[in-house]
Design an enzyme around this catalytic site. Structure first.
Site, PDB file in Angstrom:
ATOM      1  N   HIS A 201       0.784  -1.250   0.000  1.00  0.00           N
ATOM      2  CA  HIS A 201       0.000   0.000   0.000  1.00  0.00           C
ATOM      3  C   HIS A 201       0.809   1.290   0.000  1.00  0.00           C
ATOM      4  CE1 HIS A 201      -0.512   0.666   4.609  1.00  0.00           C
ATOM      5  NE2 HIS A 201       0.632   0.115   4.352  1.00  0.00           N
ATOM      6  N   HIS A 202       2.120   1.214   0.270  1.00  0.00           N
ATOM      7  CA  HIS A 202       2.940   2.437   0.160  1.00  0.00           C
ATOM      8  C   HIS A 202       3.525   2.642  -1.230  1.00  0.00           C
ATOM      9  CE1 HIS A 202       2.589   3.145   4.369  1.00  0.00           C
ATOM     10  NE2 HIS A 202       3.261   2.074   4.731  1.00  0.00           N
ATOM     11  N   ALA A 203       3.433   1.617  -2.078  1.00  0.00           N
ATOM     12  CA  ALA A 203       4.020   1.764  -3.412  1.00  0.00           C
ATOM     13  C   ALA A 203       3.127   2.661  -4.250  1.00  0.00           C
ATOM     14  CB  ALA A 203       4.182   0.393  -4.067  1.00  0.00           C
TER      15      ALA A 203
END
Lengths: 704, 704
Positions: A201-203
């Site tokens: 989810h941080h990409a």
């Protein structure tokens, strides 16, 4: 029931056919029912869900992505995004019989409850639905890099590491998420979990970050929308990882087909990923406006109470209104109890309850995708809590003690609801004044109908004090302040003993219409605690100065009439008190935030010749530090001659663990009342306060 | 994540054994996983729930209890508690494949999803756990009664009927409820439904009533507590029949082991069973205090929105805090859409959602027992909605349009929460001022700290009007009222044209702390719509009279300073206006409740020589009828010369069905604004209002 009179509208009447098939109300059925005609043919269940299993994606190859070991330190204190994370989740499911896979190798046949959904590498084309070609190429070339280059990329990235298996693992992780969704959408499983890593989810579309290479959930969601345009038109993503899913948010920020809801620590943007994009006021843009919801915990330490509250007050009503066709959980377990990075306390039971609630959306079409979570025991137990509910178990009971959500968390939820009420009718009229730009209304100078309530209250205080006690205004010449800011008893310049009361606008207790946000004046009262002190001082014939410090209107610092209590107290000393010839004893009384001016004055002027004590009632207002600018001994003097009454729940007392915490002397003598609320504290501690004044005035001989 | 700096607390370190079994983070797992040692032996699932079926109690013999047919009318319009009720529920389950029973005879083997729990007659001893011997004997003797005696007992009872099978059916119904619970408690089924009749929840320990002979749910609950003291210590009963379950409540009113929660129509006690025992303030007594919760809909017409709201705001938090070992649903389906007795609109999907939520309590130990519900289609569909969720299906989506709960229902839920907050910590601090007796605080004359906020606001208005427009007081000599009640422009006695504004205390818009109920003065403003009118009239150099009518404080009619606007307007006319020599044109402006005084005056004095129009802004305040005491034509005159602006949601406009409803002339010309809220209406209609005044003054020639 209202039985004796017939129902107002006629009851439905059975048709002839119905009477024939069912008998009438007044024909007793034959006692040998088996002779009746067959009327319901053997029926295939018109239900599908409960007959299916729960899908699981797991593949040991995702453990190959690992940080390259460069020091012994990294061996004993491994990187938190540890390959064992997915293994431990899989293992606990086997230990609890949810899957049958004795070797834990990712067997094909795993029993009656769950079914293996094979993991495959995500296709380039799929990844490109979310990510740029450039990003994809960057990740893919890591397969060929030498050790030194890998370490260099690891060094240079935003919290990511690479080895030669990273690309494979990332493609499997992403492909696992896609396949888990696909199995749900195609009805092969009732719901599913993708036990995958690296997380996603941080990409962001253009860049890796936060241990994430590809945005697994975003890629899966984008491909479901693309591949199943008929059956998947809307997707809700609930991201309960303790970090904001900046990558997922960014992928759909302008997209109204994906509602992204994230619960995370925010801490004014200081918690990872540390940008304002995670703030509650980021609600999407363009077509996507209103389809992004950030629930931002101001600090760590939140747990079941806060998450249940957020779900019942925000996420479930919003989800029901959105009517997704598919729900994805970005399921980090770093809010779990025991995770030292998240430092929160969500229990496995609570993960179960949240999963259970989400199963009531989208006809149970739910896919859980692993994100972060760094305590191996915690993620395993949390995942078990989720999976038990997926297969059909009820959630466990939430463990005691069942707490209230913290006031800060409740306030945050209120703020989120207010923010989202522009977009979601389930929140309309929940918080009043929905249609009003409150801040504008108040600070507007154009609309002559609006007055700050504080002005009215001060005007009334003035009329009361002048009519009852003959108070007069104490002129303020140089400051641009309302003339009624300082009032005093007449002949103040000749007083020997003086009580100076510095107070916020008094409290208003009120009933308020929860629909409109308008308070009912008829059931509202002003509770002016200062008056209790004034009455006491009047009885003793002290001189009294009453100073009113209105609170700043919405930080609108230039609002006329607002000045700091610091300025006014210094002014009072420099222009009046130090010239009063007869003055021998002064007691300062601070009420609320305004007390800060007293602390400031005592540190910035040497008032010790006449000031005998300073007593303040703070309730929950913040403590102020005495800065002894005059000389070093002032600190001790202040501690000895002050009382600072605070609420039993004042934040200075911390959690229950350190209840007997001693505060540093620079705050004065801070006392913890047994109660909460200004008025309660006043009532509880009034005698103690006045005794302290008398003591400091050495007036016991007279009074006792 | 905060990756680059090491986590503040050390990460957990794997033990040697763990490293051996799991590999370390930095040892890649063997690519041939099958060669690794077996580490998880084949495991029996450590779960039980999802492997079990849902139990169902159904027995055709319960259809033998029926009303004795005494007229053809009863044939075509059968008694609502109709034997086909249970048949139709059973049938729809078969039609949808939840049970396999082609003959609908109550077969023993009914497929993979549900399992038959045999019904038996309740034992005397079991019934006597709740009912008196006398009551039991009374019911049992009906078995032997002649037709005439049965009819007499039917006639004499409170909404019950008897035939010679009633006792058998009642014992089967009661026994069915017991067996359904028992199967859950003993773990033979995962949950269960008892499709039984006659219903039970109105049967009190001493007396039958409301179609109910024995209190099935209460008897079942009492016997579970008695028979399984170890595993069933606490039971929660949720009664969603549209009628209050007076029988169940009575059985456990002083018992802290049973939490009884009922949602029902109350209508000030006028809806069946029609006693105050169903009111929200009935919270239990003795040890049972706090274990009774009545959620009382003020009217019919409620539906999904209200029930979901009640569940999420009240029932679920309360249930989680109570931690029951078993949950029983007294499942009447007369709140269902289509039931003409209940006249509410709960959909089958909503019954599914409520069931789903309750399954998250008590580890899913849930038993549903049929109560009322009189539309055969509605109860069948509703029961299907419940049963699908019981067997493991997700609930259906709630149908659109998804409404907000009505304001009345929300208010009721607020009231319930406030009432229950004494007993349940989940409701503490939800509604502010919990510890304060608000009414006492306000009306207390002892505490000199308290002032009504209205006084302060009026004082402020006075200072504004006198400083800006040189208003002066218009003396009130005979009435015991504050001197500042009436203000006027100077030289009023010589005015030709006069605008008289009669208003409530203006609105206050405010932010309020949801924890403490204290409003924040710094973010509160007074919005004085009258000022907009005063500014307009000042521009035109009209004379102006401003009359302030404070709202009564909590109906404390003797509160000094409160008088009716009727009294003041009559006084104004009799002592001033009728003596003003130059007066030619008067416009009355009413704002809020205070407008009633204008309507009163116009009916009680003949003011037509000078009064040209009366314009009122009501928002949602009630309409007042003009009573033309002077002569008959006054009514027409009033209609022609008045405008009454109301909110788009004013109750006078009724439901959407009769949107174009015409109101009777006696209310004046009532207009529906496009918006809601006094300030919005003022803004929307201000020009229309002032044009109307100019028109009535015939001043167009001057102004246009």
């Amino acid at each position: 029931m209202e039985s004796k009179k017939p129902a107002e509208e006629p009851l439905e009447r059975p048709s002839i056919k119905e009477i024939k098939n069912e008998g009438t109300a007044y024909t007793l059925p034959s006692k040998d029912e088996s002779q009746r005609p067959v009327i319901v043919p053997p029926t295939k269940p018109k239900i599908r869900y409960s007959l299916l299993k729960t899908g699981i994606c797991y593949d040991v190859r995702m453990r190959y992505h690992a940080k390259i070991f460069t020091s012994y330190f990294e061996y004993i204190d491994p990187h938190p995004e540890d390959p064992r994370r997915i293994y431990r989740v899989y293992k606990i499911l086997a230990e609890n019989g949810l899957i049958q896979d004795p070797t834990l190798s990712g067997a094909d046949s795993i029993g009656d409850l769950m079914v293996k959904v094979p993991v495959r590498e995500a296709e380039e084309e799929e990844i490109l639905q979310v990510h740029s070609r450039q990003h994809l190429d960057f990740i893919s070339q890591t397969e060929q890099l030498e050790r030194e280059s890998l370490l260099k990329e690891t060094e240079g990235g935003d919290s990511v590491y690479f080895n030669n298996d990273s690309y494979l693992s990332a493609k499997l992780s992403c492909g696992g998420a896609i396949e888990a969704c696909k199995a749900v959408v195609e009805g092969r499983v009732k719901n599913s979990i993708a036990v995958v890593r690296p997380p996603g989810h941080h990409a962001e579309p253009e860049i890796a970050g936060g241990f994430c290479l590809f945005s697994n959930v975003a890629v899966a969601a984008a491909n479901m929308l693309k591949s199943y345009p008929e059956s998947v038109r809307k997707i809700m993503i609930v991201d309960w990882d303790i970090h904001h899913g900046n990558g997922t948010q960014k992928a759909f920020y302008d997209d109204d087909r994906v509602l992204y809801v994230s619960l995370h620590r925010y801490q004014l943007g200081k918690y990872y990923p540390g940008t304002i994009h995670g703030n509650y006021d980021q609600t999407g843009e363009g077509k996507g406006e209103g389809f992004n919801c950030n629930i931002t915990w101001p600090t760590g330490g939140v747990g079941d109470a806060e998450y249940m509250w957020a779900f019942e007050q925000v996420i479930m009503p919003m989800g029901r209104e959105f009517e997704p066709d598919l729900v994805l959980i970005s399921s980090g377990f770093d809010a779990a109890d025991g995770d030292t990075i998240g430092q929160c306390h969500v229990t496995p039971a609570c993960y179960g309850h949240m999963t259970h609630m989400l199963l009531s959306l989208a006809k149970g079409n739910l896919c859980v995708v692993l994100e972060g979570g760094y305590n191996l025991d915690s993620i395993a137990k949390s995942a078990l809590g989720v999976c038990k509910v997926l297969v059909g178990e009820p959630p466990d009971e939430l463990p005691a003690p069942k707490k209230q959500p913290t006031p800060e968390a409740k306030k945050m939820i209120e703020t989120v609801i207010r923010t989202q009420s522009k977009y979601w009718s389930c929140f309309k009229n929940r918080h009043g004044n929905d249609g009003i730009n409150f801040k504008d209304a108040i600070t507007s100078t154009l609309d002559t109908r609006n007055f700050p309530l504080q002005n009215a209250i001060r005007e009334y205080q003035v009329s009361q004090l002048s009519s009852q006690f003959n108070f007069v205004q104490l002129p303020i010449l140089d400051l641009n302040l309302p003339a009624n800011t300082m009032l005093c008893t007449s002949g103040i310049q000749d007083s020997e003993t003086l009580v100076v009361i510095v107070h916020d606008t008094p409290e208003i207790w009120s009933e308020r219409d929860t629909q409109t946000g308008i308070i009912d004046p008829s059931s509202s009262i002003i509770v002016d605690n200062a008056l209790k002190m004034i009455n006491w001082a009047m009885d003793r014939r002290y001189g009294i100065i009453d100073i009113n410090i209105p609170q700043t209107l919405f930080e609108h610092a230039n609002y006329p009439g607002v000045a700091s209590s610091q300025e006014i107290l210094i002014y009072l000393w420099d222009n009046y008190l130090k010239f009063f010839q007869n003055l021998q004893k002064v007691a300062f009384i601070g009420i609320g935030d305004a007390y800060g001016g007293i602390v400031h004055l005592l540190g910035h002027r040497d008032t010790r010749s006449v000031v005998k004590c300073a007593i303040s009632f703070l309730d929950k207002k913040p403590l102020k530090v005495m800065v002894p600018l005059i000389d070093e001994t002032l600190g001790d003097w202040y501690f000895k001659n002050s009382l600072v009454f605070t609420s039993s729940t004042h934040s200075c007392w911390g959690s229950t663990a350190n209840e007997n915490k001693k505060l540093r002397k620079k705050y004065g003598r801070v006392l913890k009342a047994d109660c909460d609320g200004m008025t309660n504290i006043f009532d509880e501690r009034f005698e103690e306060a006045t005794d302290f004044i008398l003591d400091s005035f050495e007036e016991w001989s007279e009074s006792e």
